[in-house]
Write a protein that holds these residues in place. Structure first.
Motif, PDB file in Angstrom:
ATOM      1  N   ILE A 173      -5.185   2.852  -6.992  1.00  0.00           N
ATOM      2  CA  ILE A 173      -4.015   2.919  -6.115  1.00  0.00           C
ATOM      3  C   ILE A 173      -2.815   3.351  -6.945  1.00  0.00           C
ATOM      4  O   ILE A 173      -2.896   3.445  -8.174  1.00  0.00           O
ATOM      5  N   SER A 174      -1.724   3.610  -6.281  1.00  0.00           N
ATOM      6  CA  SER A 174      -0.495   3.983  -6.968  1.00  0.00           C
ATOM      7  C   SER A 174       0.650   3.112  -6.464  1.00  0.00           C
ATOM      8  O   SER A 174       0.764   2.874  -5.261  1.00  0.00           O
ATOM      9  N   ALA A 175       1.454   2.643  -7.394  1.00  0.00           N
ATOM     10  CA  ALA A 175       2.603   1.815  -7.043  1.00  0.00           C
ATOM     11  C   ALA A 175       3.861   2.411  -7.649  1.00  0.00           C
ATOM     12  O   ALA A 175       3.812   3.156  -8.634  1.00  0.00           O
ATOM     13  N   ASN A 334       2.716   4.332  -2.661  1.00  0.00           N
ATOM     14  CA  ASN A 334       3.945   4.155  -3.420  1.00  0.00           C
ATOM     15  C   ASN A 334       5.127   4.607  -2.563  1.00  0.00           C
ATOM     16  O   ASN A 334       4.951   5.079  -1.433  1.00  0.00           O
ATOM     17  N   LEU A 335       6.329   4.469  -3.057  1.00  0.00           N
ATOM     18  CA  LEU A 335       7.517   4.684  -2.234  1.00  0.00           C
ATOM     19  C   LEU A 335       7.629   6.094  -1.659  1.00  0.00           C
ATOM     20  O   LEU A 335       7.794   6.255  -0.444  1.00  0.00           O
ATOM     21  N   PRO A 336       7.571   7.147  -2.480  1.00  0.00           N
ATOM     22  CA  PRO A 336       7.709   8.485  -1.883  1.00  0.00           C
ATOM     23  C   PRO A 336       6.571   8.825  -0.938  1.00  0.00           C
ATOM     24  O   PRO A 336       6.784   9.487   0.082  1.00  0.00           O
ATOM     25  N   ASP A 337       5.357   8.369  -1.252  1.00  0.00           N
ATOM     26  CA  ASP A 337       4.248   8.636  -0.347  1.00  0.00           C
ATOM     27  C   ASP A 337       4.413   7.884   0.970  1.00  0.00           C
ATOM     28  O   ASP A 337       4.074   8.393   2.045  1.00  0.00           O
ATOM     29  N   ALA A 338       4.930   6.651   0.893  1.00  0.00           N
ATOM     30  CA  ALA A 338       5.171   5.876   2.116  1.00  0.00           C
ATOM     31  C   ALA A 338       6.211   6.559   2.985  1.00  0.00           C
ATOM     32  O   ALA A 338       6.038   6.705   4.200  1.00  0.00           O
ATOM     33  N   LEU A 339       7.284   7.007   2.368  1.00  0.00           N
ATOM     34  CA  LEU A 339       8.356   7.648   3.115  1.00  0.00           C
ATOM     35  C   LEU A 339       7.920   8.999   3.669  1.00  0.00           C
ATOM     36  O   LEU A 339       8.374   9.416   4.737  1.00  0.00           O
ATOM     37  N   SER A 340       7.022   9.653   2.974  1.00  0.00           N
ATOM     38  CA  SER A 340       6.571  10.977   3.409  1.00  0.00           C
ATOM     39  C   SER A 340       5.715  10.932   4.663  1.00  0.00           C
ATOM     40  O   SER A 340       5.530  11.965   5.318  1.00  0.00           O
ATOM     41  N   THR A 341       5.147   9.759   5.008  1.00  0.00           N
ATOM     42  CA  THR A 341       4.367   9.692   6.241  1.00  0.00           C
ATOM     43  C   THR A 341       5.247   9.987   7.440  1.00  0.00           C
ATOM     44  O   THR A 341       4.797  10.542   8.431  1.00  0.00           O
ATOM     45  N   GLY A 342       6.508   9.556   7.393  1.00  0.00           N
ATOM     46  CA  GLY A 342       7.508   9.969   8.367  1.00  0.00           C
ATOM     47  C   GLY A 342       7.221   9.601   9.808  1.00  0.00           C
ATOM     48  O   GLY A 342       7.768  10.205  10.717  1.00  0.00           O
TER      49      GLY A 342
END
Length: 350
Positions: A173-175, A334-342
């Motif tokens: 995973i990535s954090a 991780n944060l940017p990946d979470a936000l990128s789901t949009g």
């Protein structure tokens, strides 16, 4: 997380807030994890003799005494007289461009150790909008998208980082790691372990002080020096930051967002691992039970949870609940990946 007596009340008020997540970013479905290495922001951290994206090419050995001397003393607010002139000029330019929130006073420490605004100031509304008072802005990353667990850890690197990164690599995973600049200087090996684990590097200031009690110039130095040590030793210019203690208002936001182009991270769930082992009779099991109550709850909004790599107890909490996250179907990012789901982007409440 270092603590003052105001923290518990602040967290309780924050948990009562219902706000929608970040909006207004360019291309919210593809949020870059770092800033462009050749951008004007990146140029703020390029030292004389270095090239963009290739820092400390002729610098001292990583982790050496000479390397540590490149940065302000650890665990202290940096002396503003050492702030690079380019940062100071960027702050002046941002203020001249407009939008600086006038009428936001500094907090002071009362007899109980609480950071408070002057009498008559309402911190829950503009122009202050303090996160500790339950106020969020549309530019804050507060709620994660539905079904998403935005995974990040505060206060690293520390001695406990080794076990955390081993676990992260094992589970593929990535954090995101919201790091204290002083801790990078004190734990250079663990900083490298975060990078090797595929960790996303984020800012948690140089010395982990309450931002609202600092001058503009001190906030500039706290954020800037943390970005500098990350850039110098990774070649990456951070894009995200989390204010220590969630101590955030519009004045602090302005400097982070308008000088350094950072996305401000807050939280909508709290593991309370920061209180282990001595505060409020908190235990590993109590934190595990707290997190499991979130895991089994609604997935709308998603979970932007406050977790730490401060010590082995904090890491144990995460390792214990990780399988619960997986079994309950949370999308761990991780944060940017979470936000990128949009898929849950809307206006903030304030």
């Amino acid at each position: 997380m270092k603590l003052t007596t105001s923290l518990l009340a602040s967290i309780l008020s924050i948990m009562a807030v219902t706000a929608a997540p970040l909006e207004g970013r360019d291309n919210p479905h593809n949020v870059e994890p770092y800033q462009d290495k050749h951008s004007d922001i990146a140029k703020l951290f390029v030292r004389p003799g270095d090239k963009p994206g290739k820092p400390l090419a002729n610098g001292p050995t990583f982790g050496s005494a000479e390397w540590k001397a490149l940065y302000p003393p650890v665990e202290k607010v940096p002396d503003v007289s050492t702030t690079p002139a380019s940062w100071t000029a960027a702050l002046a330019a941002a203020k001249k461009a407009g939008g600086y929130p006038s009428g936001v006073p500094l907090t002071t420490v009362d007899a109980s150790g609480n950071y408070v605004y002057p009498a008559g100031v309402n911190p829950a509304v503009d122009p202050v909008c303090s996160f500790s008072a339950g106020c969020n802005k549309a530019s804050d990353f507060y709620n994660a998208p539905d079904g998403v667990l935005a995974l990040s850890f505060d206060d690293g690197p520390t001695a406990a980082t080794t076990n955390l990164t081993d676990f992260i690599k094992k589970n593929q995973i990535s954090a995101s790691h919201n790091m204290i600049g002083s801790h990078i200087i004190e734990y250079p090996t663990q900083f490298q372990q975060i990078i090797a684990s595929g960790g996303h590097l984020s800012v948690h200031t140089h010395s982990h002080r309450h931002n609202t009690g600092l001058t503009d110039e001190q906030i500039l130095a706290e954020i800037g020096w943390c970005m500098q040590v990350i850039y110098d030793n990774s070649g990456l210019v951070p894009k995200f930051w989390r204010p220590p203690y969630g101590d955030l208002d519009n004045r602090v936001r302005f400097i982070a967002e308008n000088v350094f182009n950072l996305i401000t991270l807050t939280w909508n769930r709290d593991s309370r691992d920061w209180a282990i082992p001595s505060l409020f009779d908190q235990t590993v099991q109590k934190s595990v039970d707290q997190v499991r109550s979130y895991v089994n709850g609604s997935k709308s909004p998603g979970m932007n949870i406050l977790e730490h790599e401060l010590n082995d107890a904090c890491v144990t909490v995460f390792e214990t609940v990780y399988r619960d996250y997986v079994n309950d179907g949370w999308d761990i990012r991780n944060l940017p990946d979470a936000l990128s789901t949009g898929n849950n982007v809307g206006k903030g409440k304030h």
